[in-house]
Write a protein that holds these residues in place. Structure first.
Motif, PDB file in Angstrom:
ATOM      1  N   VAL A 379      -6.330  14.947   2.958  1.00  0.00           N
ATOM      2  CA  VAL A 379      -5.629  13.698   2.659  1.00  0.00           C
ATOM      3  C   VAL A 379      -4.269  13.973   2.036  1.00  0.00           C
ATOM      4  N   ARG A 380      -4.163  15.066   1.257  1.00  0.00           N
ATOM      5  CA  ARG A 380      -2.884  15.378   0.628  1.00  0.00           C
ATOM      6  C   ARG A 380      -1.791  15.548   1.673  1.00  0.00           C
ATOM      7  N   ASN A 381      -2.096  16.233   2.758  1.00  0.00           N
ATOM      8  CA  ASN A 381      -1.108  16.419   3.818  1.00  0.00           C
ATOM      9  C   ASN A 381      -0.774  15.106   4.505  1.00  0.00           C
ATOM     10  N   SER A 382      -1.763  14.243   4.687  1.00  0.00           N
ATOM     11  CA  SER A 382      -1.490  12.965   5.333  1.00  0.00           C
ATOM     12  C   SER A 382      -0.584  12.100   4.469  1.00  0.00           C
ATOM     13  N   VAL A 383      -0.744  12.166   3.147  1.00  0.00           N
ATOM     14  CA  VAL A 383       0.144  11.411   2.256  1.00  0.00           C
ATOM     15  C   VAL A 383       1.578  11.901   2.385  1.00  0.00           C
ATOM     16  N   LEU A 384       1.771  13.217   2.382  1.00  0.00           N
ATOM     17  CA  LEU A 384       3.117  13.762   2.517  1.00  0.00           C
ATOM     18  C   LEU A 384       3.727  13.415   3.865  1.00  0.00           C
ATOM     19  N   SER A 385       2.929  13.519   4.911  1.00  0.00           N
ATOM     20  CA  SER A 385       3.441  13.208   6.246  1.00  0.00           C
ATOM     21  C   SER A 385       3.815  11.739   6.362  1.00  0.00           C
ATOM     22  N   MET A 386       2.925  10.861   5.908  1.00  0.00           N
ATOM     23  CA  MET A 386       3.208   9.429   5.985  1.00  0.00           C
ATOM     24  C   MET A 386       4.390   9.035   5.093  1.00  0.00           C
ATOM     25  N   THR A 387       4.536   9.702   3.957  1.00  0.00           N
ATOM     26  CA  THR A 387       5.684   9.429   3.093  1.00  0.00           C
ATOM     27  C   THR A 387       6.985   9.745   3.815  1.00  0.00           C
ATOM     28  N   PHE A 388       7.017  10.867   4.481  1.00  0.00           N
ATOM     29  CA  PHE A 388       8.218  11.244   5.229  1.00  0.00           C
ATOM     30  C   PHE A 388       8.508  10.235   6.352  1.00  0.00           C
ATOM     31  N   VAL A 389       7.482   9.852   7.092  1.00  0.00           N
ATOM     32  CA  VAL A 389       7.670   8.917   8.203  1.00  0.00           C
ATOM     33  C   VAL A 389       8.147   7.555   7.700  1.00  0.00           C
ATOM     34  N   PHE A 390       7.479   7.015   6.674  1.00  0.00           N
ATOM     35  CA  PHE A 390       7.855   5.693   6.167  1.00  0.00           C
ATOM     36  C   PHE A 390       9.204   5.718   5.459  1.00  0.00           C
ATOM     37  N   PHE A 391       9.560   6.850   4.881  1.00  0.00           N
ATOM     38  CA  PHE A 391      10.873   6.944   4.245  1.00  0.00           C
ATOM     39  C   PHE A 391      11.982   6.829   5.284  1.00  0.00           C
ATOM     40  N   ILE A 392      11.778   7.440   6.443  1.00  0.00           N
ATOM     41  CA  ILE A 392      12.769   7.326   7.514  1.00  0.00           C
ATOM     42  C   ILE A 392      12.774   5.921   8.103  1.00  0.00           C
ATOM     43  N   LEU A 393      11.578   5.380   8.374  1.00  0.00           N
ATOM     44  CA  LEU A 393      11.499   4.033   8.940  1.00  0.00           C
ATOM     45  C   LEU A 393      11.995   2.975   7.958  1.00  0.00           C
ATOM     46  N   GLY A 394      11.910   3.268   6.667  1.00  0.00           N
ATOM     47  CA  GLY A 394      12.359   2.311   5.663  1.00  0.00           C
ATOM     48  C   GLY A 394      13.843   2.039   5.713  1.00  0.00           C
TER      49      GLY A 394
END
Length: 684
Positions: A379-394
């Motif tokens: 889950v730790r990796n999924s949080v980091l990955s999703m953070t990166f994706v949503f930061f760009i989409l944001g």
């Protein structure tokens, strides 16, 4: 020409789709990619007797520094053979400083190996100094087995006498009484497995018991052996040969299944699982209580404003109440605030609000998606990955909100629809709103990366990763910001913000000899300003109380004990949602209090936009103070560079959180002021 227009409009969408496919394929953890490829939940790797099992060598890190190093880059460890290769790393693994390599450890499933020589490492004087320095700083080696299961040091909790794991194992140990440093040159692997049937097995535990042995013998369970002491040679060209050995033992685990194999990492032994869970539930209950209390106050404010509006429907009554009752002029104050003569640094404020929207979108979106994937192991990796994706989409969300607010203010001040020149200005401003925060984060990261690079740490981003980040910044953030600005223009292009018919109430009353305010001395002005500052400081206390407990656990996992895992992402998401609600409610309360005391001073002189923004962002000030306290008084970080990196990273994080909290405070107050203004308009 029509075809070119279609291609130009669809180009950002194509880029976005390609970016998401690339990110989901290469930047998500292996478990997530496995799930996507097989269209099902993650399934374990199945082994049979005699199958080859690979140990992955990664990095070494310490709780006392912020500088990890690659294990194979150390001058005193056995280097890999020529046919061993580095493994592919995802972006979040690179950011964490991982350096995964295939190893020369030979393991066959179910076959014990009492003793095996790995190598005799030839080491010079500098290598011995490096080994002594890293061991004194408490560096631990982080290895993996079965692709994602960390090597673990086993501990027994003094609270409930249960076993728990600490990720990694120490490189050696330092005897402070004698000043002697010993190297762990023998590793005993105890690999625990669970049987799914008679012939198929899964790995559920990877325990490492390091030993310091003076020769090539393998002590096993014996204690009558001599330790290997590290001594720096006097001559610079003198060489020493360090013996490295290992042993392997396989043990069946009947009570632990593959889906539960990470549970031993989650409890650090200080509190039992039951007490830790109750602690989080109690904290969540306290947060809910604060939300309910603030909700009652906000509901009372809305009811009071609505009732007061109904009592001022007649103009004569309204004029009388203006001179007699402070609350009665709230609609007029609200309209004056919505149509200001001038607001200082309004464009800067809108940019900060848009950056805050991007922050909130990133945090809530990443945690929500990651919590929905709770059946995934990493889950730790999924949080980091999703953070990166949503930061760009944001970037699209930030540019939309920034453009929307700018258009609203321009149309209110000029009371006209947008022309072509204004639309081009809004689009340019939207690109600034969407790209500024990613640009600032990228620039600050590259500056701090140069410090890490100077120490040859694995936390330094490789040149290829830097090029990829810069490439995505220009190829993704800018088009998304353009799209957000276009959407804002389209949504308001044909609308005209109607100015209330009661904006002339102020001029009418002043003409009739009245005044919106009474005469105020400088002393009373200073008193009111001091009260406003105190109100802003107090408004950040309750939101900070909500996030304090989870913040403490996160800090402990990130800084104090890197070998422990933080896994309460559900509680973290719930507390962040409650935090957002409380910030909105407290900002409305602060705005209402400011409106009630504004009857004693000119409404146009009140810069309410900055004040409610400061009230919303005030919890981040307490977060920064707590971070500094944690770094200098709780952590035992050594070295100027490590301290500087910790302070800079925490400051960047808290500033971004301040943007997000301030944007919530402003937007909620803006909604409240519009409600107060429109409520009176409807009654006339």
């Amino acid at each position: 020409m029509f075809v070119l227009q279609i291609k130009f409009k669809t180009l950002p969408t194509v880029i976005l789709v390609l970016f998401l496919l690339f990110t989901l394929r290469n930047h998500l953890p292996l478990a997530t990619r496995f799930q996507v490829a097989n269209n099902s939940w993650v399934t374990p790797n199945i082994y049979q007797k005699g199958d080859k099992v690979e140990i992955i060598v990664n990095k070494v890190e310490s709780d006392l520094t912020q500088l990890p190093y690659a294990y194979y880059d150390l001058p005193f460890t056995c280097p890999p053979s020529n046919f061993k290769k580095p493994l592919h790393l995802s972006l979040n693994e690179i950011i964490r400083g991982d350096r995964k390599w295939q190893s020369d450890y030979e393991l066959k499933f179910g076959e014990d190996m009492p003793c095996k020589i790995l190598c005799a490492r030839k080491t010079n004087k500098e290598g011995m100094k490096t080994a002594i320095d890293l061991i004194k700083k408490g560096y631990v080696a982080q290895w993996l087995i079965d692709e994602e299961l960390p090597a673990a040091t086993t501990f027994i909790s003094t609270k409930d006498q249960k076993k728990y794991y600490g990720s990694g194992f120490p490189l050696g140990y330092y005897d402070e009484d004698t000043g002697t440093v010993y190297l762990h040159n023998h590793l005993m692997f105890v690999i625990r497995f669970h049987a799914t049937d008679d012939n198929n097995f899964t790995i559920v535990g990877f325990e490492v018991y390091p030993r310091s042995v003076s020769d090539y013998s393998c002590p096993g369970a014996r204690k009558d052996y001599e330790n290997y002491e590290l001594v720096v040679p006097e001559a610079d060209d003198e060489l020493q040969y360090l013996p490295f050995t290992y042993s392997v033992y396989w043990r069946e685990e009947f009570d632990v299944e593959w889906k539960d194999r990470f549970k031993f990492f989650f409890n650090n032994g200080e509190l039992s699982d039951e007490i830790t869970s109750k602690f989080h539930w109690i904290s969540l209950a306290n947060s809910i209580g604060i939300v309910i209390l603030a909700s009652f106050i906000v509901a009372f404010i809305f009811i009071k404003v609505s009732l007061k509006d109904r009592t001022t429907q007649e103009r004569d009554t309204y004029e009388t109440n203006i001179l007699a009752d402070n609350t009665a002029i709230l609609p007029m104050i609200a309209e004056n605030w919505l149509n200001p003569k001038g607001t200082r640094w309004i464009h800067m404020l809108i940019v900060m609000i848009s950056m805050g929207v991007q922050c909130i979108f990133t945090i809530i979106g990443a945690l929500a998606i990651s919590c929905s994937l709770n059946k995934l192991h990493d889950v730790r990796n999924s949080v980091l990955s999703m953070t990166f994706v949503f930061f760009i989409l944001g970037a699209a969300m930030a540019s939309y909100v920034g453009s929307y607010l700018l258009i609203q203010i321009n149309m209110r001040s000029k009371s006209t629809v947008l022309n072509d020149i204004q639309i081009r200005g809004v689009i340019s401003f939207s690109i600034l709103c969407g790209c500024l925060l990613p640009g600032l984060v990228m620039t600050s990261t590259l500056i701090l990366n140069s410090i890490v690079w100077a120490h040859d740490s694995t936390n330094a981003l490789p040149f290829g990763t830097i090029v990829l980040i810069v490439f995505m910044y220009f190829l993704v953030c800018i088009p998304l910001s353009y799209i957000g600005g276009q959407l804002a223009v389209k949504s308001l292009e044909n609308k005209r913000v109607k100015m209330s018919s009661h904006t002339n109430d102020r001029a009418y009353i002043e003409k009739s000899g009245g005044s919106l305010t009474r005469f105020r001395s400088k002393k009373k002005k200073l008193l009111i300003d001091s009260f406003t500052i105190l109100l802003i400081l107090i408004s950040g206390i309750f939101p900070f109380i909500i996030i304090y407990v989870e913040l403490q656990f996160v800090y402990k996992s990130v800084w104090l004990e890197k070998t422990t895992f933080y896994y309460y992402y559900g509680f973290l998401l719930a507390n962040i949602l409650l935090l957002c609600i409380v910030i909105c409610e407290i900002s409305i309360i602060v705005c209402y209090v400011m409106m009630t005391i504004t009857s004693k001073k000119e409404a146009d002189e009140v810069d309410w936009r900055w004040k409610v923004y400061q009230a919303g962002s005030s919890p981040a000030w307490y977060m920064e103070l707590y971070s500094l306290y944690y770094i200098f008084w709780v952590l035992n970080i050594r070295g100027f560079s490590s301290i500087l990196l910790s302070v800079c990273y925490s400051t960047i994080f808290n500033v971004i959180c301040g943007f997000g909290m301030g944007s919530l405070g402003y937007l909620s107050s803006y909604f409240f002021i519009r409600y107060v203004s429109h409520s009176r308009t409807k009654t006339h």
